[in-house]
Scaffold this motif. Sequence first.
Motif, PDB file in Angstrom:
ATOM      1  N   ASP A  38       0.871  -1.171   0.000  1.00  0.00           N
ATOM      2  CA  ASP A  38       0.000   0.000   0.000  1.00  0.00           C
ATOM      3  C   ASP A  38       0.913   1.226   0.000  1.00  0.00           C
ATOM      4  OD1 ASP A  38       0.954   0.089   2.639  1.00  0.00           O
ATOM      5  OD2 ASP A  38      -1.019  -0.064   3.542  1.00  0.00           O
ATOM      6  N   ARG A  39       0.340   2.405  -0.126  1.00  0.00           N
ATOM      7  CA  ARG A  39       1.140   3.639  -0.224  1.00  0.00           C
ATOM      8  C   ARG A  39       2.011   3.875   1.005  1.00  0.00           C
ATOM      9  NH1 ARG A  39       1.384   5.412  -5.329  1.00  0.00           N
ATOM     10  NH2 ARG A  39      -0.621   5.248  -6.335  1.00  0.00           N
ATOM     11  N   ALA A  40       1.542   3.490   2.173  1.00  0.00           N
ATOM     12  CA  ALA A  40       2.294   3.715   3.413  1.00  0.00           C
ATOM     13  C   ALA A  40       3.374   2.658   3.651  1.00  0.00           C
ATOM     14  CB  ALA A  40       1.331   3.738   4.600  1.00  0.00           C
ATOM     15  N   ARG A  41       3.405   1.646   2.828  1.00  0.00           N
ATOM     16  CA  ARG A  41       4.322   0.503   2.995  1.00  0.00           C
ATOM     17  C   ARG A  41       4.064  -0.213   4.316  1.00  0.00           C
ATOM     18  NH1 ARG A  41       5.717   0.639  -1.859  1.00  0.00           N
ATOM     19  NH2 ARG A  41       7.784   0.958  -2.682  1.00  0.00           N
ATOM     20  N   ALA A  42       2.851  -0.120   4.828  1.00  0.00           N
ATOM     21  CA  ALA A  42       2.470  -0.779   6.077  1.00  0.00           C
ATOM     22  C   ALA A  42       1.880  -2.158   5.826  1.00  0.00           C
ATOM     23  CB  ALA A  42       1.453   0.076   6.837  1.00  0.00           C
TER      24      ALA A  42
END
Length: 173
Positions: free
Chosen positions: A47-51
């Motif tokens: 995802d965009r947050a790299r979470a």
Amino acid sequence: MLLGWSAPSAEQERLRTEFLEHLAGHPDGTDRGCGSGHITVGIVVFDRARANVLLTHHRGLGRWTQLGGHCETGDADLVAAARREAAEESGIPGIEVEPSPLRLDRYRARCRGRDLLHFDVQFAATAPPRAVPEPAAGGDEARWFPVPALPFSADDSTRSLVRHALARRGLNP
């Protein structure tokens, strides 16, 4: 692509050389019909947050893995193959695949009834915001997992790919 790729380690350079030797000796080396093995693509999608990381449950292997698969005739290059495979396996359009490989991996797997070498060129990718996986009917399940809580069945290759992708961004896995 592999000719211009700077391998991040001596081991990766050894694999890069092996991949190039395979392709030099087998003009059909990206085709799954190549009897001595073939180039494939692996994609770790964040995802965009790299979470969170998107994994697929590979029924044939019985475990959660990164997305990926075989090159096809219509693929312009390995990035295009990675983009297509990620969209097919996740049902998510618009996945952004980084233009340079992250790492290489080589393994044996059953393919068309034979045990063949797979020369896997692995990429990192990012899904659009709020992307929801919706694999095609009859496809393998795809699901988001928090990076620190990968499923138990995820293999070492998948875990290593996630670690390398995060390290490239200066993040701790």
